[in-house]
Scaffold this active site. Structure first.
Site, PDB file in Angstrom:
ATOM      1  N   ILE A  12       0.903  -1.241   0.040  1.00 59.60           N
ATOM      2  CA  ILE A  12      -0.097   0.058  -0.049  1.00 59.60           C
ATOM      3  C   ILE A  12       0.935   1.317  -0.086  1.00 59.60           C
ATOM      4  N   ASN A  32      12.476  -0.914   6.888  1.00 59.97           N
ATOM      5  CA  ASN A  32      13.315  -1.875   7.207  1.00 59.97           C
ATOM      6  C   ASN A  32      13.525  -2.802   6.332  1.00 59.97           C
ATOM      7  N   ASP A  58      14.755   0.770  11.017  1.00 57.77           N
ATOM      8  CA  ASP A  58      13.503   0.026  11.629  1.00 57.77           C
ATOM      9  C   ASP A  58      12.937   1.178  12.432  1.00 57.77           C
ATOM     10  N   SER A 124      -7.306  -1.043  10.361  1.00 59.99           N
ATOM     11  CA  SER A 124      -7.980  -2.070   9.589  1.00 59.99           C
ATOM     12  C   SER A 124      -9.426  -2.408   9.889  1.00 59.99           C
ATOM     13  N   THR A 126     -10.520  -4.935  10.710  1.00 61.87           N
ATOM     14  CA  THR A 126     -10.455  -6.095  11.733  1.00 61.87           C
ATOM     15  C   THR A 126     -10.899  -5.319  13.081  1.00 61.87           C
ATOM     16  N   TYR A 149      -2.837  -9.707  15.464  1.00 64.75           N
ATOM     17  CA  TYR A 149      -2.305  -8.714  14.434  1.00 64.75           C
ATOM     18  C   TYR A 149      -3.687  -7.745  14.730  1.00 64.75           C
ATOM     19  N   LYS A 153      -3.775  -3.152  16.093  1.00 66.25           N
ATOM     20  CA  LYS A 153      -4.368  -2.311  15.367  1.00 66.25           C
ATOM     21  C   LYS A 153      -5.388  -1.457  16.571  1.00 66.25           C
ATOM     22  N   TYR A 177      -8.866   0.278   6.683  1.00 70.78           N
ATOM     23  CA  TYR A 177      -8.739  -0.268   5.415  1.00 70.78           C
ATOM     24  C   TYR A 177      -9.691  -1.530   5.432  1.00 70.78           C
ATOM     25  N   PHE A 178     -10.634  -1.895   4.273  1.00 68.79           N
ATOM     26  CA  PHE A 178     -10.954  -3.125   4.016  1.00 68.79           C
ATOM     27  C   PHE A 178     -10.130  -4.092   3.329  1.00 68.79           C
ATOM     28  N   ARG A 292     -12.333 -21.005   6.893  1.00 70.98           N
ATOM     29  CA  ARG A 292     -10.908 -21.024   7.739  1.00 70.98           C
ATOM     30  C   ARG A 292     -11.556 -20.330   9.058  1.00 70.98           C
TER      31      ARG A 292
HETATM   32  P1  NAD Z   1       3.477  -4.576   3.495  1.00 72.25           P
HETATM   33  O1  NAD Z   1       4.034  -5.818   4.349  1.00 72.25           O
HETATM   34  O2  NAD Z   1       3.490  -4.861   2.212  1.00 72.25           O
HETATM   35  O3  NAD Z   1       4.298  -3.237   3.835  1.00 72.25           O
HETATM   36  C1  NAD Z   1       4.670  -2.741   5.121  1.00 72.25           C
HETATM   37  C2  NAD Z   1       6.013  -2.436   5.013  1.00 72.25           C
HETATM   38  O4  NAD Z   1       6.553  -1.882   6.196  1.00 72.25           O
HETATM   39  C3  NAD Z   1       6.978  -3.360   4.259  1.00 72.25           C
HETATM   40  O5  NAD Z   1       7.579  -2.681   3.219  1.00 72.25           O
HETATM   41  C4  NAD Z   1       7.782  -3.757   5.731  1.00 72.25           C
HETATM   42  O6  NAD Z   1       9.089  -3.958   5.250  1.00 72.25           O
HETATM   43  C5  NAD Z   1       7.861  -2.472   6.672  1.00 72.25           C
HETATM   44  N1  NAD Z   1       8.084  -2.371   7.656  1.00 72.25           N
HETATM   45  C6  NAD Z   1       7.629  -3.448   8.664  1.00 72.25           C
HETATM   46  N2  NAD Z   1       7.874  -3.257   9.948  1.00 72.25           N
HETATM   47  C7  NAD Z   1       8.643  -2.089   9.958  1.00 72.25           C
HETATM   48  C8  NAD Z   1       9.359  -1.454  10.750  1.00 72.25           C
HETATM   49  N3  NAD Z   1       9.517  -1.944  12.082  1.00 72.25           N
HETATM   50  N4  NAD Z   1      10.269  -0.446  10.516  1.00 72.25           N
HETATM   51  C9  NAD Z   1      10.253  -0.233   9.229  1.00 72.25           C
HETATM   52  N5  NAD Z   1       9.493  -0.568   8.318  1.00 72.25           N
HETATM   53  C10 NAD Z   1       8.758  -2.020   8.469  1.00 72.25           C
HETATM   54  O7  NAD Z   1       2.043  -4.369   4.010  1.00 72.25           O
HETATM   55  P2  NAD Z   1       0.763  -3.590   3.359  1.00 72.25           P
HETATM   56  O8  NAD Z   1      -0.226  -4.535   2.918  1.00 72.25           O
HETATM   57  O9  NAD Z   1       1.461  -2.679   2.515  1.00 72.25           O
HETATM   58  O10 NAD Z   1       0.286  -2.873   4.638  1.00 72.25           O
HETATM   59  C11 NAD Z   1       0.691  -1.538   5.163  1.00 72.25           C
HETATM   60  C12 NAD Z   1      -0.017  -1.334   6.365  1.00 72.25           C
HETATM   61  O11 NAD Z   1      -1.489  -1.434   6.264  1.00 72.25           O
HETATM   62  C13 NAD Z   1       0.314  -2.455   7.481  1.00 72.25           C
HETATM   63  O12 NAD Z   1       0.167  -1.507   8.789  1.00 72.25           O
HETATM   64  C14 NAD Z   1      -1.178  -3.381   7.551  1.00 72.25           C
HETATM   65  O13 NAD Z   1      -1.218  -3.536   8.693  1.00 72.25           O
HETATM   66  C15 NAD Z   1      -2.061  -2.271   7.142  1.00 72.25           C
HETATM   67  N6  NAD Z   1      -3.356  -2.899   6.651  1.00 72.25           N
HETATM   68  C16 NAD Z   1      -3.119  -3.543   5.496  1.00 72.25           C
HETATM   69  C17 NAD Z   1      -4.143  -4.245   4.980  1.00 72.25           C
HETATM   70  C18 NAD Z   1      -3.791  -5.393   3.728  1.00 72.25           C
HETATM   71  O14 NAD Z   1      -4.769  -6.102   3.352  1.00 72.25           O
HETATM   72  N7  NAD Z   1      -2.908  -5.067   2.803  1.00 72.25           N
HETATM   73  C19 NAD Z   1      -5.565  -4.214   5.452  1.00 72.25           C
HETATM   74  C20 NAD Z   1      -5.541  -3.441   6.429  1.00 72.25           C
HETATM   75  C21 NAD Z   1      -4.381  -2.930   7.160  1.00 72.25           C
HETATM   76  C1  UD1 Z   2      -7.714 -10.958   6.122  1.00 68.69           C
HETATM   77  C2  UD1 Z   2      -7.468 -11.033   7.711  1.00 68.69           C
HETATM   78  C3  UD1 Z   2      -7.916  -9.633   8.130  1.00 68.69           C
HETATM   79  C4  UD1 Z   2      -6.870  -8.778   7.420  1.00 68.69           C
HETATM   80  C5  UD1 Z   2      -7.051  -8.886   5.851  1.00 68.69           C
HETATM   81  C6  UD1 Z   2      -6.185  -7.980   5.069  1.00 68.69           C
HETATM   82  C7  UD1 Z   2      -8.141 -13.196   8.562  1.00 68.69           C
HETATM   83  C8  UD1 Z   2      -9.081 -13.987   9.341  1.00 68.69           C
HETATM   84  N1  UD1 Z   2      -8.392 -12.164   8.273  1.00 68.69           N
HETATM   85  O1  UD1 Z   2      -9.027 -10.721   5.941  1.00 68.69           O
HETATM   86  O2  UD1 Z   2      -7.461  -9.510   9.524  1.00 68.69           O
HETATM   87  O3  UD1 Z   2      -7.156  -7.444   7.740  1.00 68.69           O
HETATM   88  O4  UD1 Z   2      -6.818 -10.301   5.451  1.00 68.69           O
HETATM   89  O5  UD1 Z   2      -4.726  -8.545   5.261  1.00 68.69           O
HETATM   90  O6  UD1 Z   2      -7.057 -13.880   8.032  1.00 68.69           O
HETATM   91  N2  UD1 Z   2     -10.484 -17.016   1.018  1.00 68.69           N
HETATM   92  C9  UD1 Z   2     -10.643 -18.223   0.264  1.00 68.69           C
HETATM   93  N3  UD1 Z   2      -9.339 -18.670  -0.213  1.00 68.69           N
HETATM   94  C10 UD1 Z   2      -8.201 -18.446   0.149  1.00 68.69           C
HETATM   95  C11 UD1 Z   2      -8.217 -17.008   0.747  1.00 68.69           C
HETATM   96  C12 UD1 Z   2      -9.476 -16.346   0.940  1.00 68.69           C
HETATM   97  O7  UD1 Z   2     -11.671 -18.714   0.059  1.00 68.69           O
HETATM   98  O8  UD1 Z   2      -7.082 -18.999  -0.235  1.00 68.69           O
HETATM   99  C13 UD1 Z   2     -11.500 -16.363   1.307  1.00 68.69           C
HETATM  100  C14 UD1 Z   2     -11.662 -16.011   2.785  1.00 68.69           C
HETATM  101  O9  UD1 Z   2     -12.491 -17.149   3.516  1.00 68.69           O
HETATM  102  C15 UD1 Z   2     -12.669 -14.802   2.753  1.00 68.69           C
HETATM  103  C16 UD1 Z   2     -12.318 -14.018   1.385  1.00 68.69           C
HETATM  104  O10 UD1 Z   2     -11.700 -15.025   0.579  1.00 68.69           O
HETATM  105  O11 UD1 Z   2     -13.987 -14.934   2.585  1.00 68.69           O
HETATM  106  C17 UD1 Z   2     -11.133 -12.739   1.545  1.00 68.69           C
HETATM  107  O12 UD1 Z   2     -10.231 -13.646   2.436  1.00 68.69           O
HETATM  108  P1  UD1 Z   2      -8.623 -12.780   2.686  1.00 68.69           P
HETATM  109  O13 UD1 Z   2      -8.290 -12.056   1.320  1.00 68.69           O
HETATM  110  O14 UD1 Z   2      -7.803 -13.519   3.512  1.00 68.69           O
HETATM  111  O15 UD1 Z   2      -9.143 -11.495   3.418  1.00 68.69           O
HETATM  112  P2  UD1 Z   2      -9.823 -11.400   4.900  1.00 68.69           P
HETATM  113  O16 UD1 Z   2     -10.423 -12.680   5.392  1.00 68.69           O
HETATM  114  O17 UD1 Z   2     -11.025 -10.186   4.738  1.00 68.69           O
END
Ligand code: NAD
Ligand code: UD1
Length: 337
Positions: A12, A32, A58, A124, A126, A149, A153, A177-178, A292
């Site tokens: 992101i 990091n 870091d 999130s 979550t 996790y 948050k 974020y969703f 799951r």
């Molecule tokens: P990502 O893992 O791709 O990006 C996170 C980045 O942070 C990575 O580049 C990692 O190297 C860096 N990082 C982690 N710990 C660090 C530290 N202590 N110091 C410096 N850098 C560090 O993940 P993303 O999907 O881009 O997510 C970004 C943020 O959004 C996260 O906080 C995640 O929890 C949150 N988020 C993501 C999702 C999702 O589905 N991707 C959903 C809800 C919230």
């Molecule tokens: C998951 C995390 C959530 C996190 C989000 C983004 C869990 C329980 N929740 O959400 O906390 O914020 O990722 O990182 O892990 N599915 C399949 N097959 C797969 C993978 C997923 O059927 O191989 C289904 C899941 O059951 C769900 C949907 O696809 O219904 C989306 O799953 P996923 O992408 O993992 O996202 P979340 O479960 O919403």
């Protein structure tokens, strides 16, 4: 604005850096590299024409992060840095609490010390926990999440709320974020998970390029029209523009604000498979497995508040996201190298 983007080489973060430059801002990246590659920097340069300033640090390391605050004139921070794999957080809770909490606390401490006024925090959906209704609004209770996790948050949201109360000059946005999916239209940026993907879209794209045999659908007996889980999938570029809109909001000194960033629409797993096949012409073989543990039947956002107060809404469709995710995966079968 000069924006410090922690975790700016991640999924992101990297897309947000692109949108920051597009909107006329400047990004200073701290990462990091625990879940990203330095090669992302070159890709950002290719897309934006600018090589962003990068510090390999870091965020838990106060002494190393302090000079960044001292030397860069930072107007705002977007704190993406954190560990995000739900399953892993159950196996390594200590590492998750340590990394996510200490990095957020360190950033907040330096924000206060250097009087940086604006902070956006990656939260999130979550935080709504095992809620039994959808859509969820920002007023819904945040009680306790389902896994370590998610707990990080919830805790960081509470900590930042308390800090903002004590430091009313701070503007802090908690963005929930969703389900971010997709990638940059160039095919240069996208989701690059280590090992077996936990999330639906990267699993589908790996099946699409033949890296995995078939998708495992986690349950088809949920109380949803086709029995599979429903989620609010938001294109990562829309999510990125949501951050730019949030920075604009913070400039009006709103104090603490909370927004859902989603599309407001739900898509089931079966609908996602259909959409992917339609968008790419690639067939996705699948089997239905057991649900799951910890999964909700339905999760999607009420998005009115972000629309009203940020003047922002998601524009791209799930089909766009499928096409962009596939484009990235095809161009980068082994991730970013
Ligand atoms: P990502 O893992 O791709 O990006 C996170 C980045 O942070 C990575 O580049 C990692 O190297 C860096 N990082 C982690 N710990 C660090 C530290 N202590 N110091 C410096 N850098 C560090 O993940 P993303 O999907 O881009 O997510 C970004 C943020 O959004 C996260 O906080 C995640 O929890 C949150 N988020 C993501 C999702 C999702 O589905 N991707 C959903 C809800 C919230
Ligand atoms: C998951 C995390 C959530 C996190 C989000 C983004 C869990 C329980 N929740 O959400 O906390 O914020 O990722 O990182 O892990 N599915 C399949 N097959 C797969 C993978 C997923 O059927 O191989 C289904 C899941 O059951 C769900 C949907 O696809 O219904 C989306 O799953 P996923 O992408 O993992 O996202 P979340 O479960 O919403």
């Amino acid at each position: 604005m000069r924006v410090l983007v922690t975790g700016g080489l991640g999924f992101i973060g990297s897309h947000t850096v692109v949108e920051l430059y597009k909107a006329g801002h400047e990004a200073i990246i701290v990462d990091n590299l625990c879940n990203s590659k330095k090669a992302v920097l070159g890709r950002l340069e290719k897309i934006t024409g600018v090589l962003p300033k990068f510090y390999e640090i870091d965020c838990c390391d106060y002494e190393k992060l302090k000079p960044v605050f001292a030397n860069e004139k930072i107007d705002a921070i977007i704190h993406f840095a954190g560990l995000k794999a739900v399953g892993e957080s159950c196996v390594k809770p200590l590492e998750y609490y340590e990394n996510n909490l200490i990095s957020a606390l360190t950033v907040a401490r330096l924000m206060r010390e250097f009087k940086v006024k604006n902070l956006v925090f990656s939260s999130s959906a979550t935080v709504y926990g095992l809620t039994d209704h959808a859509p969820v609004t920002e007023e819904d209770p945040v009680t306790s999440a389902i896994n370590p996790y998610g707990e990080t948050k919830v805790m960081i949201e509470r900590i930042l709320e308390d800090i903002q109360k004590a430091e009313p000059w701070m503007n802090i946005a908690l963005l929930r974020y969703f389900n971010p999916i997709g990638g940059h239209a160039s095919g240069l940026l996208g989701e690059d998970p280590n090992g077996i993907p936990n999330n639906l879209m990267p699993y589908i794209t790996q099946v699409a390029i033949g890296k995995r045999e078939k998708l495992h659908v986690f349950g088809d007996n949920y109380p949803t029209p086709d029995g599979t889980g429903i989620r609010d999938y938001i294109h990562v570029v829309d999510l990125a523009t949501g951050h730019v809109a949030t920075l604009k909001k913070l400039e009006t000194n709103p104090g603490l604000v909370v927004y859902n960033l989603g599309t407001g629409k739900g898509t089931s797993v079966f609908e996602m498979i259909d959409a992917f096949e339609k968008a790419t012409g690639v067939k996705i073989p699948y089997v239905v497995d057991a649900p799951r543990p910890g999964d909700l039947a339905v999760s999607y956002a009420k998005t009115d508040k972000a629309e009203r107060e940020l003047g922002w809404k998601a524009e791209k469709t799930v089909l766009d996201a499928c096409a962009d995710a596939y484009h990235f995966q095809k161009n980068n079968p082994n991730g970013i190298e």
